[in-house]
Write an enzyme that holds these catalytic residues in place. Structure first.
Site, PDB file in Angstrom:
ATOM      1  N   ASN A  96       0.771  -1.125  -0.023  1.00 35.52           N
ATOM      2  CA  ASN A  96      -0.024  -0.136   0.196  1.00 35.52           C
ATOM      3  C   ASN A  96       0.899   1.209   0.053  1.00 35.52           C
ATOM      4  O   ASN A  96       1.461   1.569   0.968  1.00 35.52           O
ATOM      5  CB  ASN A  96      -0.738   0.085   1.289  1.00 35.52           C
ATOM      6  CG  ASN A  96      -1.781   1.156   1.372  1.00 35.52           C
ATOM      7  OD1 ASN A  96      -1.724   2.034   0.466  1.00 35.52           O
ATOM      8  ND2 ASN A  96      -2.598   1.093   2.207  1.00 35.52           N
ATOM      9  N   ARG A 149      -2.509  -2.086  -3.355  1.00 43.47           N
ATOM     10  CA  ARG A 149      -3.840  -1.424  -3.244  1.00 43.47           C
ATOM     11  C   ARG A 149      -3.769   0.030  -3.992  1.00 43.47           C
ATOM     12  O   ARG A 149      -2.746   0.825  -3.974  1.00 43.47           O
ATOM     13  CB  ARG A 149      -3.954  -1.039  -1.767  1.00 43.47           C
ATOM     14  CG  ARG A 149      -5.087   0.026  -1.397  1.00 43.47           C
ATOM     15  CD  ARG A 149      -5.173   0.312   0.000  1.00 43.47           C
ATOM     16  NE  ARG A 149      -6.281   1.137   0.177  1.00 43.47           N
ATOM     17  CZ  ARG A 149      -6.348   2.137   0.789  1.00 43.47           C
ATOM     18  NH1 ARG A 149      -5.171   2.870   1.389  1.00 43.47           N
ATOM     19  NH2 ARG A 149      -7.524   2.996   0.962  1.00 43.47           N
ATOM     20  N   HIS A 194     -12.535   3.006   0.167  1.00 40.58           N
ATOM     21  CA  HIS A 194     -12.651   1.996   1.418  1.00 40.58           C
ATOM     22  C   HIS A 194     -13.305   0.769   0.670  1.00 40.58           C
ATOM     23  O   HIS A 194     -14.017  -0.157   1.543  1.00 40.58           O
ATOM     24  CB  HIS A 194     -13.364   2.457   2.609  1.00 40.58           C
ATOM     25  CG  HIS A 194     -12.805   3.288   3.428  1.00 40.58           C
ATOM     26  ND1 HIS A 194     -13.660   4.406   4.049  1.00 40.58           N
ATOM     27  CD2 HIS A 194     -11.440   3.626   3.893  1.00 40.58           C
ATOM     28  CE1 HIS A 194     -12.749   5.114   4.896  1.00 40.58           C
ATOM     29  NE2 HIS A 194     -11.472   4.665   4.742  1.00 40.58           N
ATOM     30  N   HIS A 232     -17.355   1.887   8.201  1.00 36.46           N
ATOM     31  CA  HIS A 232     -16.089   2.017   8.314  1.00 36.46           C
ATOM     32  C   HIS A 232     -15.652   3.315   8.686  1.00 36.46           C
ATOM     33  O   HIS A 232     -15.604   4.461   8.216  1.00 36.46           O
ATOM     34  CB  HIS A 232     -15.311   1.627   6.895  1.00 36.46           C
ATOM     35  CG  HIS A 232     -13.939   1.707   7.092  1.00 36.46           C
ATOM     36  ND1 HIS A 232     -12.914   0.648   6.792  1.00 36.46           N
ATOM     37  CD2 HIS A 232     -12.957   2.764   7.331  1.00 36.46           C
ATOM     38  CE1 HIS A 232     -11.722   0.876   7.117  1.00 36.46           C
ATOM     39  NE2 HIS A 232     -11.605   2.004   7.354  1.00 36.46           N
ATOM     40  N   LEU A 233     -15.423   3.053  10.200  1.00 31.03           N
ATOM     41  CA  LEU A 233     -15.102   4.402  11.121  1.00 31.03           C
ATOM     42  C   LEU A 233     -13.701   4.461  11.449  1.00 31.03           C
ATOM     43  O   LEU A 233     -13.266   3.652  12.209  1.00 31.03           O
ATOM     44  CB  LEU A 233     -16.197   4.327  12.104  1.00 31.03           C
ATOM     45  CG  LEU A 233     -17.576   4.018  11.474  1.00 31.03           C
ATOM     46  CD1 LEU A 233     -18.411   4.065  12.945  1.00 31.03           C
ATOM     47  CD2 LEU A 233     -17.881   5.331  10.744  1.00 31.03           C
ATOM     48  N   GLY A 279     -10.348   7.986   8.392  1.00 32.06           N
ATOM     49  CA  GLY A 279     -11.120   8.228   7.481  1.00 32.06           C
ATOM     50  C   GLY A 279     -12.232   7.360   7.697  1.00 32.06           C
ATOM     51  O   GLY A 279     -12.237   6.104   7.866  1.00 32.06           O
ATOM     52  N   ARG A 326     -11.066  15.545   8.215  1.00 36.01           N
ATOM     53  CA  ARG A 326     -11.648  15.961   6.606  1.00 36.01           C
ATOM     54  C   ARG A 326     -13.241  16.552   7.248  1.00 36.01           C
ATOM     55  O   ARG A 326     -13.752  15.800   8.248  1.00 36.01           O
ATOM     56  CB  ARG A 326     -11.868  14.695   5.855  1.00 36.01           C
ATOM     57  CG  ARG A 326     -10.587  14.449   5.117  1.00 36.01           C
ATOM     58  CD  ARG A 326     -10.496  13.427   4.203  1.00 36.01           C
ATOM     59  NE  ARG A 326      -9.587  12.195   4.474  1.00 36.01           N
ATOM     60  CZ  ARG A 326      -9.575  10.770   4.372  1.00 36.01           C
ATOM     61  NH1 ARG A 326     -10.555  10.471   3.349  1.00 36.01           N
ATOM     62  NH2 ARG A 326      -8.475  10.008   4.586  1.00 36.01           N
ATOM     63  N   ARG A 382      -9.481   8.809  20.409  1.00 42.53           N
ATOM     64  CA  ARG A 382      -8.921   8.734  21.648  1.00 42.53           C
ATOM     65  C   ARG A 382      -8.738   9.987  22.563  1.00 42.53           C
ATOM     66  O   ARG A 382      -9.122  10.196  23.913  1.00 42.53           O
ATOM     67  CB  ARG A 382      -7.743   7.721  21.829  1.00 42.53           C
ATOM     68  CG  ARG A 382      -8.039   6.320  21.491  1.00 42.53           C
ATOM     69  CD  ARG A 382      -6.787   5.492  21.409  1.00 42.53           C
ATOM     70  NE  ARG A 382      -6.369   5.719  20.092  1.00 42.53           N
ATOM     71  CZ  ARG A 382      -5.687   4.895  19.486  1.00 42.53           C
ATOM     72  NH1 ARG A 382      -5.208   3.819  20.028  1.00 42.53           N
ATOM     73  NH2 ARG A 382      -5.122   5.089  18.163  1.00 42.53           N
ATOM     74  N   GLY A 402     -10.927   1.310  12.909  1.00 39.39           N
ATOM     75  CA  GLY A 402     -10.347   1.670  14.148  1.00 39.39           C
ATOM     76  C   GLY A 402     -11.341   2.099  15.092  1.00 39.39           C
ATOM     77  O   GLY A 402     -11.444   1.887  16.527  1.00 39.39           O
ATOM     78  N   GLY A 430     -14.742   1.832  14.548  1.00 39.95           N
ATOM     79  CA  GLY A 430     -15.965   0.848  14.598  1.00 39.95           C
ATOM     80  C   GLY A 430     -15.714  -0.287  15.604  1.00 39.95           C
ATOM     81  O   GLY A 430     -16.534  -0.630  16.173  1.00 39.95           O
ATOM     82  N   GLU A 431     -14.639  -0.601  15.335  1.00 34.02           N
ATOM     83  CA  GLU A 431     -14.025  -1.943  16.091  1.00 34.02           C
ATOM     84  C   GLU A 431     -13.835  -1.773  17.494  1.00 34.02           C
ATOM     85  O   GLU A 431     -13.968  -2.835  18.286  1.00 34.02           O
ATOM     86  CB  GLU A 431     -12.685  -2.622  15.432  1.00 34.02           C
ATOM     87  CG  GLU A 431     -12.928  -3.057  14.003  1.00 34.02           C
ATOM     88  CD  GLU A 431     -11.573  -3.213  13.235  1.00 34.02           C
ATOM     89  OE1 GLU A 431     -10.601  -3.466  13.852  1.00 34.02           O
ATOM     90  OE2 GLU A 431     -11.539  -2.991  12.075  1.00 34.02           O
ATOM     91  N   GLU A 460      -7.962  -5.368   4.957  1.00 29.31           N
ATOM     92  CA  GLU A 460      -7.883  -4.945   3.604  1.00 29.31           C
ATOM     93  C   GLU A 460      -6.796  -5.755   2.988  1.00 29.31           C
ATOM     94  O   GLU A 460      -7.126  -6.213   1.932  1.00 29.31           O
ATOM     95  CB  GLU A 460      -7.676  -3.501   3.739  1.00 29.31           C
ATOM     96  CG  GLU A 460      -8.976  -2.645   3.967  1.00 29.31           C
ATOM     97  CD  GLU A 460      -8.559  -1.195   4.278  1.00 29.31           C
ATOM     98  OE1 GLU A 460      -8.973  -0.346   3.463  1.00 29.31           O
ATOM     99  OE2 GLU A 460      -8.386  -0.852   5.504  1.00 29.31           O
TER     100      GLU A 460
HETATM  101  P1  ADP Z   1      -7.131   4.976   9.407  1.00 33.31           P
HETATM  102  O1  ADP Z   1      -8.488   5.482   8.852  1.00 33.31           O
HETATM  103  O2  ADP Z   1      -5.860   5.675   9.233  1.00 33.31           O
HETATM  104  O3  ADP Z   1      -6.698   3.282   8.694  1.00 33.31           O
HETATM  105  P2  ADP Z   1      -7.860   3.508  11.856  1.00 33.31           P
HETATM  106  O4  ADP Z   1      -8.934   2.578  11.215  1.00 33.31           O
HETATM  107  O5  ADP Z   1      -6.729   2.998  12.703  1.00 33.31           O
HETATM  108  O6  ADP Z   1      -7.297   4.664  10.909  1.00 33.31           O
HETATM  109  O7  ADP Z   1      -8.518   4.706  12.827  1.00 33.31           O
HETATM  110  C1  ADP Z   1      -8.214   5.446  13.706  1.00 33.31           C
HETATM  111  C2  ADP Z   1      -8.915   6.178  14.591  1.00 33.31           C
HETATM  112  O8  ADP Z   1      -9.478   4.920  15.474  1.00 33.31           O
HETATM  113  C3  ADP Z   1      -8.648   7.006  15.726  1.00 33.31           C
HETATM  114  O9  ADP Z   1      -9.689   7.875  15.706  1.00 33.31           O
HETATM  115  C4  ADP Z   1      -8.242   6.309  16.737  1.00 33.31           C
HETATM  116  O10 ADP Z   1      -8.541   7.085  18.161  1.00 33.31           O
HETATM  117  C5  ADP Z   1      -9.207   4.995  16.911  1.00 33.31           C
HETATM  118  N1  ADP Z   1      -8.730   3.945  17.326  1.00 33.31           N
HETATM  119  C6  ADP Z   1      -7.916   3.016  16.613  1.00 33.31           C
HETATM  120  N2  ADP Z   1      -7.384   1.909  17.327  1.00 33.31           N
HETATM  121  C7  ADP Z   1      -8.312   2.284  18.636  1.00 33.31           C
HETATM  122  C8  ADP Z   1      -8.203   1.502  19.908  1.00 33.31           C
HETATM  123  N3  ADP Z   1      -7.626   0.267  20.406  1.00 33.31           N
HETATM  124  N4  ADP Z   1      -8.854   2.197  20.995  1.00 33.31           N
HETATM  125  C9  ADP Z   1      -9.683   3.079  20.791  1.00 33.31           C
HETATM  126  N5  ADP Z   1      -9.618   3.838  19.579  1.00 33.31           N
HETATM  127  C10 ADP Z   1      -8.645   3.459  18.586  1.00 33.31           C
END
Ligand code: ADP
Length: 400
Positions: free
Chosen positions: A7, A90, A180, A208-209, A212, A241, A285, A331, A333-334, A385
């Site tokens: 990527n 990618r 995405h 997908h949160l 981005g 954004r 966070r 990040g 959503g999970e 991904e």
């Molecule tokens: P990208 O869109 O750059 O791939 P991610 O999917 O990793 O980024 O998402 C980043 C966001 O997710 C940030 O706002 C971060 O605070 C949150 N995040 C990622 N991992 C965790 C975690 N383990 N606990 C809490 N928040 C997280």
């Protein structure tokens, strides 16, 4: 077969080496600050690490460090690069041209470069990544390009067209593309698998949160609408954004503040979203921490995201005339239970019976978060991904 997934961005090159036979990750890493100074961080499957700060003038120089990390470093996992059976790349923007993965050849590279007008930083970086692999691994090794928006190419024209003079669609291909796609495709397929249902009979909304964010309506396994648009700027409020806004804001601010198009693009892509509203950070966070301390603007930014997700889910349920399941991934959503809870509180009208207890503290693993009788199911499904790209790459090179 071992597949190297790449990527590449304008100044970075992320990679994962995947054993497609058991879908395990053999090693992963990232070169950063390519063309500025340079740094590689590489981690092997068993936790061994190789980190080095070194000048990387371009992607080919960066890739030499990837080779070193994989074959010669203390965290090496290969005897030779010839163990790699294929490379999967990618690509962010495949326009309306590419609706499936393709084997790399000069014609394909040319077309990706032509599309770079739509995503300059991304596509040019991707091509630099492809060229680096050809230079270092030879042109015999099969390389596959997997497009971030091809999953969205099933959108009908009434979903992807903008209501501006039609000539701009014809002249410049200005339309909604969505991004995405690899993630939305992966989690929607996984959701059907977890539900034990055929995806062709399901209406899904995948959220997908992350830094981005985008939401997609998947009807019968096909994307029918998605929140990102011509570029990844559209839709939800994101880390930096803005997401959707009245286009008049752009012309108004441009005039009032004397902001050029380039500066405006920077403002909307890099200085807006969570960062712009809170004035604190782009990271969820940090905002959760400040919100807990009572910071009003952090609370506002978080509330804006939850509200916008609820609105989009409602509009996609309407667009599909129903929804069977909603998936959280990325990040946020999970990992962030408070967002999932805030969103699902607003979905009772759809028949969502959310299990708040099961949700509390749940991070990074597949789980059903709706109660057994819930009309609409809620799932957390971690995205992958790289694995999705590796699968597509293997399917194309093996003909399976
Ligand atoms: P990208 O869109 O750059 O791939 P991610 O999917 O990793 O980024 O998402 C980043 C966001 O997710 C940030 O706002 C971060 O605070 C949150 N995040 C990622 N991992 C965790 C975690 N383990 N606990 C809490 N928040 C997280």
């Amino acid at each position: 077969m071992k597949i190297l997934v790449i990527n590449a961005g304008s100044s970075s090159l992320k990679y994962q080496l995947i054993n497609i036979d058991d879908e395990s990750v053999i090693a992963k890493g990232m070169c950063e600050r390519i063309g500025i100074d340079g740094r590689i961080k590489h981690t092997a499957f068993d936790g061994r690490e190789y980190v080095e700060e070194a000048e990387m003038k371009n992607h080919t120089e960066a890739f030499k460090y990837v080779e070193y990390a994989l074959v010669k470093s203390d965290a090496a996992v290969l005897k030779s690069m010839s163990e790699i059976g294929a490379v999967g790349h990618r690509i962010v923007q495949g326009g309306a041209i590419f609706d499936k993965p393709e084997l790399v050849n000069e014609d394909v590279i040319e077309k990706i470069l032509e599309l770079s007008e739509l995503a300059p930083l991304h596509n040019i970086g991707s091509v630099q990544g492809i060229r680096a692999c050809i230079e270092c691994l030879g042109s015999e090794l099969p390389q596959v390009v997997v497009f971030d928006n091809s999953f969205h190419n099933t959108m009908p024209p009434h979903a992807y067209m903008y209501a501006i003079p039609y000539e701009y669609y014809e002249k410049y291909a200005v339309r909604r593309y969505g991004f995405h796609g690899t993630s939305h495709k992966y989690v929607s397929a996984k959701c059907a698998e977890v539900m034990g249902r055929d995806i062709s009979e399901l209406k899904l909304i995948t959220c997908h949160l992350g830094n981005g964010s985008s939401i997609t309506a998947v009807d019968g396994g096909k994307c029918i609408d998605t929140s990102m648009g011509f570029t990844p700027l559209d839709g939800l409020i994101m880390g930096t954004r803005s997401g959707s806004l009245d286009p008049s804001v752009v012309t108004f601010l441009g005039e009032k503040e004397g902001i050029s198009y380039k500066e405006m693009s920077e403002l909307l892509n890099k200085k807006s979203g969570y960062l712009g509203v809170s004035g604190i950070s782009n990271d969820d966070r940090d905002l959760q921490e400040k919100a807990a301390e009572g910071n009003e603007r952090a609370k506002l930014a978080i509330k804006m995201l939850d509200y916008q997700i609820i609105k989009l889910i409602g509009s996609y349920a309407a667009a599909m005339n129903g929804v069977d399941a909603i998936v959280f991934t990325g990040g946020i959503g999970e990992n962030v239970d408070v967002h999932r809870a805030a969103v699902c509180k607003g979905l009772t009208y759809l028949g969502v019976d959310f299990d708040f207890e099961k949700n509390a503290g749940l991070r990074g693993r597949i789980a059903e978060l709706s109660k057994p009788g819930s009309k609409v199911k809620i799932y957390v499904i971690p995205t992958n991904e790289e694995l999705s790209i590796a699968r597509d790459t293997y399917a194309l090179v093996s003909g399976k």
